[in-house]
Write a protein that holds these residues in place. Structure first.
Motif, PDB file in Angstrom:
ATOM      1  N   LEU A 188      -6.213  21.489  68.537  1.00 29.04           N
ATOM      2  CA  LEU A 188      -5.053  20.886  67.889  1.00 29.04           C
ATOM      3  C   LEU A 188      -3.818  21.637  68.375  1.00 29.04           C
ATOM      4  O   LEU A 188      -3.703  22.843  68.178  1.00 29.04           O
ATOM      5  CB  LEU A 188      -5.183  20.994  66.369  1.00 29.04           C
ATOM      6  CG  LEU A 188      -4.012  20.473  65.530  1.00 29.04           C
ATOM      7  CD1 LEU A 188      -3.829  18.967  65.719  1.00 29.04           C
ATOM      8  CD2 LEU A 188      -4.252  20.789  64.042  1.00 29.04           C
ATOM      9  N   ILE A 189      -2.933  20.922  69.042  1.00 27.64           N
ATOM     10  CA  ILE A 189      -1.755  21.554  69.642  1.00 27.64           C
ATOM     11  C   ILE A 189      -0.487  21.042  68.956  1.00 27.64           C
ATOM     12  O   ILE A 189      -0.217  19.833  68.956  1.00 27.64           O
ATOM     13  CB  ILE A 189      -1.665  21.242  71.155  1.00 27.64           C
ATOM     14  CG1 ILE A 189      -2.944  21.662  71.876  1.00 27.64           C
ATOM     15  CG2 ILE A 189      -0.432  21.904  71.769  1.00 27.64           C
ATOM     16  CD1 ILE A 189      -3.160  23.160  71.972  1.00 27.64           C
ATOM     17  N   ALA A 190       0.253  21.946  68.351  1.00 27.18           N
ATOM     18  CA  ALA A 190       1.530  21.587  67.735  1.00 27.18           C
ATOM     19  C   ALA A 190       2.621  21.673  68.797  1.00 27.18           C
ATOM     20  O   ALA A 190       2.728  22.666  69.508  1.00 27.18           O
ATOM     21  CB  ALA A 190       1.842  22.539  66.583  1.00 27.18           C
ATOM     22  N   VAL A 191       3.392  20.592  68.901  1.00 23.91           N
ATOM     23  CA  VAL A 191       4.418  20.505  69.940  1.00 23.91           C
ATOM     24  C   VAL A 191       5.808  20.577  69.290  1.00 23.91           C
ATOM     25  O   VAL A 191       6.090  19.831  68.347  1.00 23.91           O
ATOM     26  CB  VAL A 191       4.278  19.181  70.728  1.00 23.91           C
ATOM     27  CG1 VAL A 191       5.394  19.036  71.760  1.00 23.91           C
ATOM     28  CG2 VAL A 191       2.915  19.116  71.415  1.00 23.91           C
ATOM     29  N   ASP A 192       6.635  21.479  69.777  1.00 25.27           N
ATOM     30  CA  ASP A 192       7.998  21.553  69.261  1.00 25.27           C
ATOM     31  C   ASP A 192       8.778  20.349  69.761  1.00 25.27           C
ATOM     32  O   ASP A 192       9.363  20.372  70.851  1.00 25.27           O
ATOM     33  CB  ASP A 192       8.674  22.862  69.703  1.00 25.27           C
ATOM     34  CG  ASP A 192       8.191  24.060  68.887  1.00 25.27           C
ATOM     35  OD1 ASP A 192       7.872  23.869  67.686  1.00 25.27           O
ATOM     36  OD2 ASP A 192       8.119  25.165  69.450  1.00 25.27           O
ATOM     37  N   LEU A 201       4.333  13.144  76.178  1.00 23.07           N
ATOM     38  CA  LEU A 201       3.472  14.199  76.686  1.00 23.07           C
ATOM     39  C   LEU A 201       2.039  13.684  76.878  1.00 23.07           C
ATOM     40  O   LEU A 201       1.371  14.017  77.866  1.00 23.07           O
ATOM     41  CB  LEU A 201       3.485  15.341  75.665  1.00 23.07           C
ATOM     42  CG  LEU A 201       3.177  16.747  76.102  1.00 23.07           C
ATOM     43  CD1 LEU A 201       3.991  17.145  77.314  1.00 23.07           C
ATOM     44  CD2 LEU A 201       3.476  17.701  74.930  1.00 23.07           C
TER      45      LEU A 201
ATOM     46  N   ALA B 407      -2.362  26.296  68.960  1.00 24.73           N
ATOM     47  CA  ALA B 407      -1.147  26.843  69.567  1.00 24.73           C
ATOM     48  C   ALA B 407       0.036  25.953  69.201  1.00 24.73           C
ATOM     49  O   ALA B 407      -0.134  24.781  68.891  1.00 24.73           O
ATOM     50  CB  ALA B 407      -1.291  26.896  71.087  1.00 24.73           C
ATOM     51  N   THR B 408       1.226  26.531  69.232  1.00 24.59           N
ATOM     52  CA  THR B 408       2.453  25.753  69.099  1.00 24.59           C
ATOM     53  C   THR B 408       3.228  25.949  70.395  1.00 24.59           C
ATOM     54  O   THR B 408       3.485  27.076  70.804  1.00 24.59           O
ATOM     55  CB  THR B 408       3.282  26.228  67.896  1.00 24.59           C
ATOM     56  OG1 THR B 408       2.491  26.077  66.711  1.00 24.59           O
ATOM     57  CG2 THR B 408       4.569  25.417  67.752  1.00 24.59           C
ATOM     58  N   VAL B 409       3.546  24.830  71.047  1.00 23.13           N
ATOM     59  CA  VAL B 409       4.082  24.903  72.409  1.00 23.13           C
ATOM     60  C   VAL B 409       5.337  24.049  72.554  1.00 23.13           C
ATOM     61  O   VAL B 409       5.556  23.123  71.772  1.00 23.13           O
ATOM     62  CB  VAL B 409       3.038  24.425  73.449  1.00 23.13           C
ATOM     63  CG1 VAL B 409       1.756  25.237  73.364  1.00 23.13           C
ATOM     64  CG2 VAL B 409       2.745  22.939  73.295  1.00 23.13           C
ATOM     65  N   PRO B 410       6.155  24.335  73.565  1.00 26.62           N
ATOM     66  CA  PRO B 410       7.271  23.436  73.873  1.00 26.62           C
ATOM     67  C   PRO B 410       6.738  22.122  74.440  1.00 26.62           C
ATOM     68  O   PRO B 410       5.586  22.060  74.889  1.00 26.62           O
ATOM     69  CB  PRO B 410       8.084  24.200  74.931  1.00 26.62           C
ATOM     70  CG  PRO B 410       7.240  25.328  75.388  1.00 26.62           C
ATOM     71  CD  PRO B 410       6.132  25.528  74.430  1.00 26.62           C
ATOM     72  N   PRO B 411       7.549  21.061  74.395  1.00 26.34           N
ATOM     73  CA  PRO B 411       7.057  19.737  74.809  1.00 26.34           C
ATOM     74  C   PRO B 411       6.932  19.578  76.318  1.00 26.34           C
ATOM     75  O   PRO B 411       7.658  18.795  76.941  1.00 26.34           O
ATOM     76  CB  PRO B 411       8.103  18.772  74.216  1.00 26.34           C
ATOM     77  CG  PRO B 411       9.345  19.569  74.110  1.00 26.34           C
ATOM     78  CD  PRO B 411       8.929  20.999  73.881  1.00 26.34           C
TER      79      PRO B 411
END
Lengths: 422, 422
Positions: A188-192, A201, B407-411
């Protein structure tokens, strides 16, 4: 614009996807062999599965599995689909809703309660079909961009199948929605970024990773077919007949067009009498591009910026919007939209009359049905089915300021009686 | 201590409760006519429904409704039960759990996923039977004391039936749990007191209001029978045979004894081969009075003060505890208990391997199964069924500090790839 049913195969294919024979463009009709494609190379129109159905009898379906796989002969999945681990969705309750019918002023009403699915929304249906097709097409990873129901369904199905999953969410998503996907332990990847960023994306990653099946991107033609099972089940549960009217929530619009496709296929195959039916679309006013186009008599959809509590329907540029317009116009239905306040009232109405707690999308469906009855577009004398596609447990915030205890009392029987007016 | 099955009727009765003929004391065997009674007038022992079953064939059941009402010939409900509005629970998935089996080291494992019920717990089964019997017995109001699943089920079933409901909860209950009952718009009363206070109040009110059916108090004998349907369904879904082992969570203990009763009835009626099976009970260590008594070789249960995250099992003085001990000892099973940490790990294990998100009670069942395998009490070669009786969406707090995004990542696609180790 044609829907390819019972077309002959474009070419031979190495894949066993049951009765599926090709992908056909919904705009120009161009066909290509079965593959992980979603846009027509000729005209960029959306691709749809084309079939060559065998002889299918009611008895074969009735003696099949207690899941959507009983309809495998009508889906783009291998005939052995039920031997692989998947989430076995479907066969949810079709509830005869006499108390809601009385409240709305219609004669014969049914509610299709899809909260009974494994992760409590209709998304389990489409994801299960996507997973089954993706396995046959050679994928190894199940993926999606999502903010809710789809994320739950993809993560759960991948877990059950032993596949890796990649689920992309906006990093601002509420903690509760993160938990209900994260528990299945995929990637599960949270995207800013916002949902649009996440979606872009996904399309980029789908192009780069040949073994990632983004259910609603590169295997979308297969995924979408899963919604036909809502139509199949409604007809079978009514005793192998079509309802006179059906009200379907509209997000991308895919579900509505596939319920219609399911009804038509049953008629064409002789599994039901091809009696006329009308299909109605339901949107929240805060995201109602299809309803607006319908009311304006237009064929194109003008995108909007969503602003509604019905987040699972909040798609501002619905891909299947034009096909929704085709379907409702062809069948004599309509598209209508309702305010967020009407949505909340409808959630409460459905709960109070039928004991079914729907998410906001369900509130949209019930409120729209009410409005369509009040403005004379729904026939109160025709058999009517409402599709409730998601669960109120996932959208508690919609009702949190609206309901609560009737009273708070000290621990005595007299106090309880007094609070109840005895 | 005898269980009255196929006994002759105590007296004639004016009620149509299908095959039910009398209430029989589980301690002294004394029988009384069918009525809203729950304690023996002779010895204060608990009353249980006694039946005179007709000739019941598999085909009759298989051609019945897609709900627990297909088993109406084995339940204390009118033969016309499916013509009245009720919640149609049951027919939930029995999932062949090969990945969980591999993780636990057993050969053949099934998970009964009762989260598919209308309000997502097995309580819909018992409440539906209680409602059906209560209607026939002349009640007008459905009521219960509860802190969770039961409150949801009673409020929803009453709403569907058009009955008033009275649900008593401790006023300290979390907001989310209040909402999921309040939405059905019955009389939800918050009581300033703990669950024991609420329970006492229910018993007092049940005695004072002749038309209030407190499902787990004055109509408890009928209510409890609903759990037999878990046993019936497992057997039917296995292809009309009994599993070798079943692991059941223990709160009051009623469910475990009724699953056993269901298995026995199927065998006695010739619906399955009466093959031997072993019944295992699962408790959280923080509320394990039955497990403690089992391990100490005692026949009586010493009440405890519950302290566990598995709140739906947190009954410190379980009414059916002694009968649980009888059942597990008679069948060669056992009772075991697990820590809250093991419960959370098991919730995650089940989600990760089978895509099923259980509430804490389900974590207790899975963790207990693991412990029983590790300590050699469960046979890894026998067909084993685990009962998952409630939904993780209702106990999100149990996992909230345990799971989250990887993880939390930029788009950007590169950032996603890097986060995934590509």
């Amino acid at each position: 614009m044609t829907t390819a049913v019972n077309t002959s195969p474009a070419t031979g294919t190495a894949f066993d996807l049951g009765p599926a024979r090709a992908l056909a463009c919904r705009e120009c009709g161009h066909q290509i062999p079965l593959a992980a494609e979603f846009a027509c190379a000729e005209c960029f129109g959306p691709l749809e599965v084309a079939y060559e159905f065998g002889d299918i009898r009611r008895e074969d379906i009735e003696s099949g599995p207690e899941s959507i796989w009983r309809y495998r002969g009508l889906l783009p999945v291998p005939s052995t689909v039920d031997t692989f681990p998947n989430t076995e969705p479907g066969r949810t309750r079709l509830v005869k809703a006499d108390r809601l019918a009385a409240a709305l002023g219609v004669k014969s009403l049914w509610v299709k309660d899809d909260t009974g699915n494994p992760t409590h929304s209709f998304k389990d249906r489409v994801v299960a079909v996507a997973l089954a097709a993706a396995r046959e097409l050679g994928f190894k990873v199940l993926a999606c961009p999502s903010t809710g129901n789809l994320a739950n369904a993809v993560a759960a199905a991948a877990a059950r199948a032993g596949w890796e999953s990649v689920v992309l969410i906006p990093s601002s998503l509420e903690r509760a929605k993160v938990l209900t996907t994260a528990v299945y332990d995929g990637a599960l990847i949270a995207v800013d970024g916002n949902y649009d960023d996440v979606n872009r994306l996904a399309t980029e990653l789908a192009a780069e990773h040949e073994d990632w099946a983004f259910v609603n991107v590169n295997v979308r033609p297969y995924y979408a077919e899963g919604s036909k099972t809502l139509g199949f089940e409604v007809a079978e549960q009514l005793g192998w007949r079509l309802p006179g009217q059906v009200v379907v929530p509209v997000a991308s619009g895919s579900q509505l067009t596939k319920v219609d496709k399911g009804f038509r296929e049953l008629g064409e195959l002789g599994l039901v009498e091809p009696t006329p039916y009308r299909v109605f679309g339901a949107q929240a006013t805060g995201c109602s591009p299809v309803s607006s186009a319908y009311k304006a008599g237009q064929d194109v959809i003008s995108p909007v910026k969503p602003d509604t509590i019905a987040r699972s329907l909040a798609i501002g540029a619905p891909a299947d919007g034009p096909y929704v317009l085709d379907t409702v116009r062809r069948t004599g239905g309509a598209v209508e939209d309702v305010s967020d306040q009407e949505v909340v009232e409808a959630i409460r109405l459905l709960a109070r009359t039928e004991g079914i707690f729907a998410e906001t999308a369900g509130g949209v469906t019930v409120a729209t049905a009410k409005k369509l009855i009040d403005n004379g577009k729904l026939d109160p004398d025709a058999d009517t089915v409402l599709l409730i596609t998601g669960d109120g447990l996932k959208t508690l915030d919609a009702i949190q300021d609206q309901v609560g205890p009737k009273a708070t009392v000290p621990p005595s029987a007299a106090a309880v009686r007094e609070a109840l007016g005895y």
